[in-house]
Design a protein around this motif. Structure first.
Motif, PDB file in Angstrom:
ATOM      1  N   PHE A 118       0.790  -1.230   0.000  1.00  0.00           N
ATOM      2  CA  PHE A 118       0.000   0.000   0.000  1.00  0.00           C
ATOM      3  C   PHE A 118       0.822   1.280   0.000  1.00  0.00           C
ATOM      4  N   ASP A 119       2.142   1.174  -0.076  1.00  0.00           N
ATOM      5  CA  ASP A 119       2.949   2.391  -0.199  1.00  0.00           C
ATOM      6  C   ASP A 119       3.646   2.395  -1.563  1.00  0.00           C
ATOM      7  N   GLN A 120       4.340   3.478  -1.866  1.00  0.00           N
ATOM      8  CA  GLN A 120       5.038   3.627  -3.143  1.00  0.00           C
ATOM      9  C   GLN A 120       6.246   4.545  -2.971  1.00  0.00           C
ATOM     10  N   PRO A 121       7.177   4.167  -2.109  1.00  0.00           N
ATOM     11  CA  PRO A 121       8.296   5.071  -1.813  1.00  0.00           C
ATOM     12  C   PRO A 121       9.166   5.378  -3.013  1.00  0.00           C
ATOM     13  N   GLY A 122       9.247   4.438  -3.965  1.00  0.00           N
ATOM     14  CA  GLY A 122      10.102   4.656  -5.128  1.00  0.00           C
ATOM     15  C   GLY A 122       9.621   5.768  -6.031  1.00  0.00           C
ATOM     16  N   VAL A 123       8.327   6.072  -5.988  1.00  0.00           N
ATOM     17  CA  VAL A 123       7.782   7.132  -6.837  1.00  0.00           C
ATOM     18  C   VAL A 123       8.381   8.480  -6.474  1.00  0.00           C
ATOM     19  N   GLU A 124       8.800   8.619  -5.211  1.00  0.00           N
ATOM     20  CA  GLU A 124       9.306   9.911  -4.760  1.00  0.00           C
ATOM     21  C   GLU A 124      10.687  10.237  -5.323  1.00  0.00           C
ATOM     22  N   ALA A 125      11.425   9.214  -5.777  1.00  0.00           N
ATOM     23  CA  ALA A 125      12.803   9.454  -6.226  1.00  0.00           C
ATOM     24  C   ALA A 125      12.852  10.384  -7.429  1.00  0.00           C
ATOM     25  N   TYR A 126      12.012  10.117  -8.439  1.00  0.00           N
ATOM     26  CA  TYR A 126      12.041  10.980  -9.621  1.00  0.00           C
ATOM     27  C   TYR A 126      11.515  12.368  -9.279  1.00  0.00           C
ATOM     28  N   LYS A 127      10.542  12.431  -8.357  1.00  0.00           N
ATOM     29  CA  LYS A 127       9.988  13.731  -7.985  1.00  0.00           C
ATOM     30  C   LYS A 127      11.057  14.593  -7.321  1.00  0.00           C
ATOM     31  N   THR A 128      11.833  14.002  -6.418  1.00  0.00           N
ATOM     32  CA  THR A 128      12.887  14.748  -5.737  1.00  0.00           C
ATOM     33  C   THR A 128      13.896  15.289  -6.737  1.00  0.00           C
ATOM     34  N   ASN A 129      14.315  14.439  -7.686  1.00  0.00           N
ATOM     35  CA  ASN A 129      15.260  14.879  -8.715  1.00  0.00           C
ATOM     36  C   ASN A 129      14.672  16.002  -9.561  1.00  0.00           C
ATOM     37  N   MET A 130      13.405  15.846  -9.948  1.00  0.00           N
ATOM     38  CA  MET A 130      12.756  16.845 -10.793  1.00  0.00           C
ATOM     39  C   MET A 130      12.629  18.173 -10.063  1.00  0.00           C
ATOM     40  N   PHE A 131      12.231  18.124  -8.785  1.00  0.00           N
ATOM     41  CA  PHE A 131      12.085  19.357  -8.027  1.00  0.00           C
ATOM     42  C   PHE A 131      13.423  20.081  -7.902  1.00  0.00           C
ATOM     43  N   GLU A 132      14.486  19.302  -7.685  1.00  0.00           N
ATOM     44  CA  GLU A 132      15.806  19.905  -7.566  1.00  0.00           C
ATOM     45  C   GLU A 132      16.226  20.535  -8.891  1.00  0.00           C
ATOM     46  N   MET A 133      16.014  19.797  -9.988  1.00  0.00           N
ATOM     47  CA  MET A 133      16.424  20.299 -11.298  1.00  0.00           C
ATOM     48  C   MET A 133      15.632  21.531 -11.727  1.00  0.00           C
ATOM     49  N   LEU A 134      14.372  21.603 -11.288  1.00  0.00           N
ATOM     50  CA  LEU A 134      13.528  22.752 -11.647  1.00  0.00           C
ATOM     51  C   LEU A 134      13.645  23.904 -10.660  1.00  0.00           C
TER      52      LEU A 134
END
Length: 441
Positions: free
Chosen positions: A413-429
């Protein structure tokens, strides 16, 4: 006896009945974990009892009628579980070409966006929406998810320019958290009608909540029947006995095959109306199981189309895959092959046979070929494509997925791996709070 038929006879040359039966104690244990909500992800098991608030369902139906009467298009903005379930239902149960010749007051066309960042798609969509009446259903627990958040900015501005802010507010429907979050705050400020995403049901399990039910109702689907189908499945699949619970049988066989290094599962269907249901299934199992370096990779084949492409790999490629076939016993329409005197195509041997019959023979022939080629196969036969069946098969796969995740010893019921791309994207943007120290120098 259950509403749908699940067959695993074509697996038994790969895993034994004895091996399947050996999982009985573990299945009973995890059944108790699910129903007592005592395991990992215990706060996201609200879907087990198929909750449905009568007042909320009534309001969904009222809003659906309003949208039908004043809109040619309902634009559904969401990503992942916020749109896949509704898309699956509408494609499965709707008239594929119903938008042709549509008149005011007919069922609106449902268009999905907010699940990608394509400038071309959204620009083309803005162009065509200028000529029609539009309502929006934006679906997000927080309102801050990047893809749907951007889309809502774009199309909210479009609606306000097209109708004015006051009228636009009457055409925007928000499905979000009951009390907090950016989208809830905006909805209160603007006066948008809101529906609630339950706190105890995660996105990929949420199609039979307002997340999916509002777009489904607008499309003309009988949402009461969908809920009834899910509730019947919940009753049928409430037993902890492995020999009587087809959802648990499916989960156990998947686990046994995984232990034998069958690491890819292909969900194969024989009807294009099941294409987006297959996409929903991919998210359900991929996001639930793919973690901690574990999990079966979920893939999709749309047959017989893909028998002429993926079929070669399935038949003769690397033997790391198994197949689950989704078929429909009773189709709504019948088309029969007619006689052609010239018979240049050599198909007169099929005269009088229906497409349904030929399609079933194609599925049987491919099943035999793939099993003979070393591919384990399971079959799920749906009685027909209707709202009741949709609710039933959705619950079947959700219950199976919960058991499958626990057998794999992951939190389904969790999805911790989804956060990895989001963190990278937020940093890059350059999102505040995500800029790296190197960039700050």
């Amino acid at each position: 006896m259950t509403y749908l038929n699940f067959s695993f006879e074509h697996v038994l040359r790969f895993v034994s009945q004895k091996a399947i039966n050996s999982y009985e104690p573990l299945v009973r244990h995890y059944h108790d974990v699910i129903h007592t909500r005592s395991g990992p992800g215990k706060n996201f098991l609200g879907w087990v009892d198929v909750p449905a608030d009568d007042a909320e369902l009534s309001r969904i139906k009222v809003v659906a009628e309003k949208v039908k009467n004043d809109s040619d298009v309902l634009l559904v903005i969401g990503v992942g579980g916020s749109y896949l379930g509704a898309h699956a239902a509408i494609e499965m149960l709707g008239d594929t070409f119903g938008y042709l010749g549509r008149k005011k007051g007919d069922i609106p066309e449902i268009i999905f966006t907010g699940h990608h960042l394509s400038a071309t798609y959204n620009k083309e969509l803005l162009r065509v929406l200028k000529e029609v009446d539009v309502s929006i259903n934006v679906i997000s627990k927080s309102g801050t998810t990047t893809e749907p958040g951007i889309a809502f900015r774009i199309f909210r501005a479009f609606l306000e320019e097209k109708y004015g802010e006051e009228e636009a507010a009457k055409r925007i429907y928000v499905t979000t958290d009951k009390s907090e979050g950016a989208l809830k705050t905006l909805a209160v400020e603007k006066g948008y009608e809101t529906f609630v995403i339950p706190d105890d049901i995660g996105g990929r399990y949420s199609v039979l909540t307002p997340v999916g039910l509002l777009p489904m109702a607008v499309s003309g689907i009988d949402i009461d029947a969908a809920i009834a189908g899910a509730r019947q499945a919940a009753e049928d699949l409430a037993t902890p006995a492995l020999e009587d619970n087809i959802a648990y049988q499916y989960a156990v066989i998947r686990q046994l095959l995984y232990e034998k290094n069958y690491t890819t599962e292909i969900l194969s269907n024989y009807d294009p109306k099941l294409r987006y249901f297959s996409d929903w299934w991919v998210q359900l199992f991929g996001e639930s199981e793919g973690k901690d370096g574990k999990g079966i990779f979920p893939a999709v084949a749309n047959f017989p189309t893909d028998l002429h492409s993926l079929g070669q790999y399935i038949q003769d490629g690397r033997r790391q895959l198994f197949q689950t076939i989704l078929r429909v016993d009773e189709e709504a329409e019948t088309v029969v092959v007619e006689n052609d005197e010239a018979n240049l195509d050599g198909l007169n041997y099929l005269v009088g046979k229906s497409l349904n019959e030929i399609n079933r023979v194609a599925s049987d022939a491919a099943l035999k070929a793939h099993v003979d080629g070393g591919v384990p196969n399971m079959v799920v036969d749906l009685p027909r494509l209707d709202a009741y069946t949709f609710g039933y098969i959705v619950y079947f796969f959700k219950k199976a997925c919960a058991m499958s995740g626990y057998l794999l010893e992951v939190n389904p019921f969790d999805q911790p791996g989804v956060e990895a791309y989001k963190t990278n994207m937020f940093e890059m943007l350059g999102k505040p709070g995500y800029v790296s120290e190197e960039k700050l120098r």
